[in-house]
Scaffold this motif. Structure first.
Motif, PDB file in Angstrom:
ATOM      1  N   ILE A  70       0.824  -1.196   0.000  1.00  0.00           N
ATOM      2  CA  ILE A  70       0.000   0.000   0.000  1.00  0.00           C
ATOM      3  C   ILE A  70       0.866   1.257   0.000  1.00  0.00           C
ATOM      4  O   ILE A  70       0.511   2.277  -0.600  1.00  0.00           O
ATOM      5  N   PHE A  71       2.046   1.195   0.649  1.00  0.00           N
ATOM      6  CA  PHE A  71       2.938   2.340   0.651  1.00  0.00           C
ATOM      7  C   PHE A  71       3.562   2.542  -0.729  1.00  0.00           C
ATOM      8  O   PHE A  71       3.768   3.676  -1.170  1.00  0.00           O
ATOM      9  N   LEU A  72       3.858   1.443  -1.407  1.00  0.00           N
ATOM     10  CA  LEU A  72       4.376   1.532  -2.773  1.00  0.00           C
ATOM     11  C   LEU A  72       3.354   2.204  -3.681  1.00  0.00           C
ATOM     12  O   LEU A  72       3.696   3.089  -4.478  1.00  0.00           O
ATOM     13  N   VAL A  73       2.077   1.807  -3.539  1.00  0.00           N
ATOM     14  CA  VAL A  73       1.014   2.421  -4.337  1.00  0.00           C
ATOM     15  C   VAL A  73       0.886   3.905  -4.020  1.00  0.00           C
ATOM     16  O   VAL A  73       0.690   4.737  -4.913  1.00  0.00           O
ATOM     17  N   ALA A  74       1.007   4.252  -2.740  1.00  0.00           N
ATOM     18  CA  ALA A  74       0.894   5.657  -2.343  1.00  0.00           C
ATOM     19  C   ALA A  74       1.999   6.492  -2.967  1.00  0.00           C
ATOM     20  O   ALA A  74       1.763   7.624  -3.427  1.00  0.00           O
ATOM     21  N   PHE A  75       3.215   5.971  -3.011  1.00  0.00           N
ATOM     22  CA  PHE A  75       4.316   6.733  -3.608  1.00  0.00           C
ATOM     23  C   PHE A  75       4.179   6.815  -5.131  1.00  0.00           C
ATOM     24  O   PHE A  75       4.608   7.803  -5.738  1.00  0.00           O
ATOM     25  N   VAL A  76       3.592   5.788  -5.734  1.00  0.00           N
ATOM     26  CA  VAL A  76       3.252   5.903  -7.158  1.00  0.00           C
ATOM     27  C   VAL A  76       2.248   7.043  -7.343  1.00  0.00           C
ATOM     28  O   VAL A  76       2.318   7.816  -8.304  1.00  0.00           O
ATOM     29  N   GLY A  77       1.332   7.178  -6.374  1.00  0.00           N
ATOM     30  CA  GLY A  77       0.381   8.284  -6.396  1.00  0.00           C
ATOM     31  C   GLY A  77       1.069   9.632  -6.343  1.00  0.00           C
ATOM     32  O   GLY A  77       0.647  10.587  -7.013  1.00  0.00           O
ATOM     33  N   TYR A  78       2.145   9.738  -5.559  1.00  0.00           N
ATOM     34  CA  TYR A  78       2.914  10.978  -5.520  1.00  0.00           C
ATOM     35  C   TYR A  78       3.433  11.337  -6.912  1.00  0.00           C
ATOM     36  O   TYR A  78       3.398  12.497  -7.327  1.00  0.00           O
ATOM     37  N   ILE A  79       3.920  10.336  -7.630  1.00  0.00           N
ATOM     38  CA  ILE A  79       4.440  10.586  -8.971  1.00  0.00           C
ATOM     39  C   ILE A  79       3.318  11.020  -9.910  1.00  0.00           C
ATOM     40  O   ILE A  79       3.489  11.931 -10.731  1.00  0.00           O
ATOM     41  N   VAL A  80       2.136  10.392  -9.779  1.00  0.00           N
ATOM     42  CA  VAL A  80       0.990  10.778 -10.606  1.00  0.00           C
ATOM     43  C   VAL A  80       0.594  12.223 -10.302  1.00  0.00           C
ATOM     44  O   VAL A  80       0.300  13.010 -11.206  1.00  0.00           O
ATOM     45  N   VAL A  81       0.572  12.591  -9.007  1.00  0.00           N
ATOM     46  CA  VAL A  81       0.267  13.978  -8.626  1.00  0.00           C
ATOM     47  C   VAL A  81       1.283  14.927  -9.247  1.00  0.00           C
ATOM     48  O   VAL A  81       0.923  15.976  -9.802  1.00  0.00           O
ATOM     49  N   GLY A  82       2.563  14.570  -9.157  1.00  0.00           N
ATOM     50  CA  GLY A  82       3.604  15.429  -9.720  1.00  0.00           C
ATOM     51  C   GLY A  82       3.472  15.596 -11.216  1.00  0.00           C
ATOM     52  O   GLY A  82       3.592  16.707 -11.745  1.00  0.00           O
ATOM     53  N   CYS A  83       3.200  14.493 -11.923  1.00  0.00           N
ATOM     54  CA  CYS A  83       3.031  14.567 -13.378  1.00  0.00           C
ATOM     55  C   CYS A  83       1.784  15.362 -13.744  1.00  0.00           C
ATOM     56  O   CYS A  83       1.810  16.210 -14.646  1.00  0.00           O
ATOM     57  N   GLY A  84       0.674  15.094 -13.026  1.00  0.00           N
ATOM     58  CA  GLY A  84      -0.562  15.821 -13.306  1.00  0.00           C
ATOM     59  C   GLY A  84      -0.412  17.308 -13.072  1.00  0.00           C
ATOM     60  O   GLY A  84      -0.854  18.129 -13.882  1.00  0.00           O
ATOM     61  N   SER A  85       0.236  17.666 -11.958  1.00  0.00           N
ATOM     62  CA  SER A  85       0.435  19.082 -11.650  1.00  0.00           C
ATOM     63  C   SER A  85       1.373  19.741 -12.652  1.00  0.00           C
ATOM     64  O   SER A  85       1.185  20.901 -13.028  1.00  0.00           O
ATOM     65  N   THR A  86       2.378  18.987 -13.105  1.00  0.00           N
ATOM     66  CA  THR A  86       3.301  19.520 -14.108  1.00  0.00           C
ATOM     67  C   THR A  86       2.563  19.896 -15.388  1.00  0.00           C
ATOM     68  O   THR A  86       2.700  21.012 -15.903  1.00  0.00           O
ATOM     69  N   PHE A  87       1.766  18.970 -15.902  1.00  0.00           N
ATOM     70  CA  PHE A  87       1.039  19.228 -17.142  1.00  0.00           C
ATOM     71  C   PHE A  87      -0.090  20.237 -16.949  1.00  0.00           C
ATOM     72  O   PHE A  87      -0.424  20.982 -17.881  1.00  0.00           O
ATOM     73  N   PHE A  88      -0.665  20.279 -15.747  1.00  0.00           N
ATOM     74  CA  PHE A  88      -1.700  21.271 -15.465  1.00  0.00           C
ATOM     75  C   PHE A  88      -1.131  22.684 -15.534  1.00  0.00           C
ATOM     76  O   PHE A  88      -1.653  23.561 -16.239  1.00  0.00           O
ATOM     77  N   HIS A  89      -0.045  22.930 -14.814  1.00  0.00           N
ATOM     78  CA  HIS A  89       0.525  24.275 -14.797  1.00  0.00           C
ATOM     79  C   HIS A  89       1.193  24.635 -16.123  1.00  0.00           C
ATOM     80  O   HIS A  89       1.304  25.815 -16.458  1.00  0.00           O
ATOM     81  N   ALA A  90       1.618  23.632 -16.862  1.00  0.00           N
ATOM     82  CA  ALA A  90       2.219  23.914 -18.165  1.00  0.00           C
ATOM     83  C   ALA A  90       1.174  24.268 -19.203  1.00  0.00           C
ATOM     84  O   ALA A  90       1.418  25.090 -20.095  1.00  0.00           O
TER      85      ALA A  90
END
Length: 244
Positions: free
Chosen positions: A67-87
Motif C-alpha cells: 500500500i505504501f508503494l502504491v501511495a508513492f506511485v500516487g505521488y508521482i501521478v500527482v507530480g506529473c498531473g500538476s506539471t502538465f496542469f501548470h504547463a
C-alpha cells in the motif's frame, strides 16, 4: 545587475491554446516561455517526482507493505498531473492533478488505519474509502468548486497526520521501548527515544513546510497585483524567486 537581466514577455496565448482550467495562479501565463504557461509552478513539481521515486526505492529496499508503494506511485501521478496542469492550464490536466491528490491521501488513510487489522476490516475500510473518493470526484466534477476540493483534501490530510501522531505515541513508542529492553547492552541500534525524536523532527519539518506553503499561497492571492509589479521591476531571471 540590469546587464544580467531581461524583461518578461507580455501575457499572450501560448502553445497549449485557450485556458480551460477553473484555477489560475498569480504567475502570469506564457510570459517566460511560449511552451509553458506557468514555468515556476511547473518546475516545483520536480519535488513530488523525486519524493515519489525515493519512496518507491525505500519500499522495495525494506520490503514495506504494498500500500505504501502504491501511495508513492500516487505521488508521482500527482507530480506529473500538476506539471502538465501548470504547463497547459487545461481542465482535464487540472482534474488529474487534484483528484490524484485525493486518491493518494485515501491510500495513506488505508495504510494508516488498516495496518495490523483483520482482512475483513481492511476490506470494509477500503470499500468505504473508494466510496468516499467516488463521492468527492462526482461532487467536484459537478460543482467545479475549488473550495470543495480544498476542504476535502484538508480534512483527509489532517486525518492522516493527526492519527499518525497518535499512533507514534500510543503504539510505536511502547513497542520501541520493549524492543530496547530486550536488546543486549552493547547494541549499536539507536535508542527508542532517539528514533522517536527523529520521527517527531520529520513531522515538525513536514508540517512547517506544508503550513509555510499555505501561508505563501494566501499571501500570493492577497497581494498578487503587487507581486506581479515587483517581478516586472526586478526582471528575469531574478524575478523567479517571486514566481508562484
Amino acid at each position: 545587475m540590469s546587464a544580467l537581466s531581461f524583461p518578461y514577455h507580455e501575457p499572450r496565448e501560448g502553445f497549449w491554446g485557450e485556458k480551460t482550467s477553473t484555477l489560475n495562479f498569480c504567475e502570469e501565463d506564457y510570459v517566460i516561455s511560449y511552451y509553458c504557461a506557468e514555468v515556476c509552478n511547473t518546475l516545483t513539481n520536480l519535488l513530488f517526482l523525486c519524493l515519489g521515486v525515493k519512496g518507491i526505492r525505500a519500499c522495495i529496499k525494506y520490503s514495506h507493505p504494498r500500500i505504501f508503494l502504491v501511495a508513492f506511485v500516487g505521488y508521482i501521478v500527482v507530480g506529473c498531473g500538476s506539471t502538465f496542469f501548470h504547463a497547459s492550464l487545461k481542465y482535464y490536466m487540472q482534474l488529474i492533478d487534484e483528484l490524484a491528490m485525493i486518491y493518494t491521501t485515501c491510500f495513506m488513510c488505508h495504510a494508516t488505519f488498516a495496518y495490523g487489522r483483520s482482512r475483513g476490516f481492511s476490506f470494509c475500510l477500503g470499500a468505504g474509502l473508494v466510496g468516499l473518493a467516488w463521492f468527492i470526484t462526482a461532487r467536484y466534477y459537478q460543482t467545479k468548486d475549488p473550495e470543495f476540493h480544498q476542504t476535502a483534501y484538508a480534512i483527509l490530510t489532517a486525518t492522516v497526520v493527526f492519527s499518525n501522531m497518535w499512533i507514534m505515541e500510543k503504539m510505536v513508542r511502547p513497542q520501541l521501548k520493549e524492543r530496547q529492553e530486550n536488546r543486549p547492552r552493547n547494541s549499536t541500534v539507536p535508542s527508542s527515544d532517539a528514533i522517536l525524536s527523529q520521527m517527531w523532527m520529520m513531522v515538525a519539518v513536514g508540517l512547517s513546510i506544508f503550513l509555510g506553503g499555505y501561508v505563501i499561497w494566501i499571501l500570493d492571492n492577497e497581494y498578487c497585483g503587487k507581486i506581479r509589479k515587483w517581478r516586472h521591476q526586478i526582471q528575469l531571471p531574478w524575478a523567479i524567486v517571486l514566481g508562484r
